[in-house]
Design a protein around this motif. Structure first.
Motif, short mmCIF file in Angstrom:
data_model
loop_
_atom_site.label_atom_id
_atom_site.label_comp_id
_atom_site.label_asym_id
_atom_site.label_seq_id
_atom_site.Cartn_x
_atom_site.Cartn_y
_atom_site.Cartn_z
N THR A 104 -0.50 -2.79 6.84
CA THR A 104 -1.79 -2.61 7.49
C THR A 104 -2.80 -3.48 6.74
OG1 THR A 104 -2.42 -0.72 6.12
CG2 THR A 104 -1.24 -0.23 8.16
N SER A 105 -3.93 -3.73 7.40
CA SER A 105 -4.92 -4.65 6.82
C SER A 105 -6.24 -3.94 6.54
CB SER A 105 -5.21 -5.80 7.79
OG SER A 105 -4.05 -6.53 8.03
N LEU A 165 -3.24 1.63 14.72
CA LEU A 165 -2.03 1.81 13.94
C LEU A 165 -0.92 2.44 14.79
CD1 LEU A 165 -3.47 3.27 10.62
CD2 LEU A 165 -3.06 0.89 11.23
N ILE A 188 -9.35 -0.03 8.33
CA ILE A 188 -7.93 -0.33 8.17
C ILE A 188 -7.36 -0.57 9.57
CG2 ILE A 188 -5.69 0.49 7.32
CD1 ILE A 188 -7.29 2.40 5.44
N HIS A 189 -6.81 -1.75 9.76
CA HIS A 189 -6.24 -2.12 11.05
C HIS A 189 -4.74 -2.33 10.91
CE1 HIS A 189 -10.21 -4.01 12.77
NE2 HIS A 189 -10.39 -2.80 12.28
N ASN A 190 -4.08 -2.35 12.05
CA ASN A 190 -2.68 -2.79 12.08
C ASN A 190 -2.66 -4.31 11.82
OD1 ASN A 190 0.07 -2.74 12.41
ND2 ASN A 190 0.00 -1.61 14.34
N LYS A 195 2.87 4.01 10.88
CA LYS A 195 1.92 3.57 9.85
C LYS A 195 0.84 4.62 9.59
CE LYS A 195 2.85 -1.30 10.52
NZ LYS A 195 2.35 -2.64 10.92
N CYS A 209 -2.01 0.02 1.37
CA CYS A 209 -2.23 -0.31 2.79
C CYS A 209 -1.48 -1.61 3.14
CB CYS A 209 -3.71 -0.51 3.08
SG CYS A 209 -4.68 1.00 2.98
#
Lengths: 124, 176
Positions: free
Chosen positions: A80-81, A104, A96-98, A108, A75
């Motif tokens: 991505t975070s 996203l 999971i974030h951008n 991604k 990730c």
């Protein structure tokens, strides 16, 4: 208690719903649509559970077509975070974030869809 | 006011198609179905009235049926229950559904279709590593193309531009 920092070695699990269908039959993997969520991509950390317990937990919440995981290090490599977001009823919850916002990009989301590993599949 | 007439259940249109299949032996004619598809039996072609291209009869049935299958699928996204993804997602807005159906009707190639949890509908084409995605938002399209390892992503409001993108994608994969 789980540390809030998600290590690169952790795998993040996601249930892919049966209805609506988000599974691509021809490619035998989820559509990137399964990784597009205005609230962030909801996933479960394995934590101190075994995979069997985790699978049971996901199955108790949804009717699933499949369970997949993405590696937290992967990730980060695609920018991505993974962020720990424990809930009262689910201490393993994460999102999971951008990098610079929640949602996203198409690119991604596609990378997550192609980079995930299928844990188990159920009849369509 | 939006034209919502095509939100009716597709079964009536599919049955029109079945009626059409019984027209064999009748005088060849040009029929305009309720749904704005034009069937020219003399030429054995099928055409959407907003499209300049036609399909030969062999491809006709497959495309025709898949289009109606896809329309029914898109309409079903109006009825998604709250929390369908386990993370508080709601049903897709009618405006997005209407836009998706309008786009579907001008496309010459039928996509795989999926809802997302951000009130959008996604059309996908995939052939090996070559990939084209159109995400339908309320008011615009986000087009993402990954062909020969080159990525392009842009927004547009133009149906015709998306249609051409789909045609170009299929032209490029035909040559592989």
């Amino acid at each position: 208690m789980l540390p809030l920092e998600i290590s690169d070695e952790e795998n993040l699990y996601r249930g892919i719903t049966k209805q609506p269908q988000l599974w691509k039959m021809a490619q035998d993997r989820p559509s990137s649509a399964a990784f597009k969520d205005s609230k962030g991509v909801s996933v479960d950390r394995e934590g101190y559970r075994g995979e069997a317990e985790l699978v049971d937990s996901l199955n108790s919440r949804f009717e699933l077509r499949a369970i997949v995981f993405v590696n937290a290090g992967y990730c980060r490599r695609i920018e991505t975070s993974p962020i720990a977001k424990p809930l009262d009823d689910n201490p393993y919850h994460a999102e999971i974030h951008n990098i610079d916002r929640v949602e996203l990009t198409a690119s991604k989301a596609k990378k997550l869809a192609r980079g995930c590993v299928v844990v188990t599949k159920y009849d369509s | 006011m939006s034209d919502t007439s095509y939100l009716e259940k597709p079964s009536s249109v599919v049955s029109s198609f079945r009626i059409h299949s019984k027209w064999n032996g009748m005088e060849p004619a040009k029929f305009v179905l309720k749904n704005k598809f034009i069937i020219d039996e003399r030429k054995s072609t099928f055409q959407h009235e907003s499209s300049n291209s036609t399909l030969e009869n062999g491809k006709f049935q497959k495309t025709f049926i898949k289009r109606y299958w896809n329309e029914a699928l898109i309409k079903s996204f109006l009825d998604l229950s709250y929390n369908w993804n386990g993370n508080g997602a709601v049903a897709i807005d009618k405006a997005v559904v209407l836009r998706a159906i309008s786009l579907l009707r001008v496309l010459d190639h039928q996509p795989d279709i999926f809802p997302t949890a951000r009130n959008t509908i996604q059309f996908e084409y995939e052939y090996g590593d070559d990939y084209l995605e159109i995400e339908i938002f309320d008011g615009y399209f986000n087009v993402y193309r990954c062909v020969d390892n080159g990525e392009t992503e842009y927004r547009t409001t133009a149906f015709q531009r998306v249609r051409e993108e789909v045609l170009n994608y299929h032209a490029s994969i035909r040559n592989k």
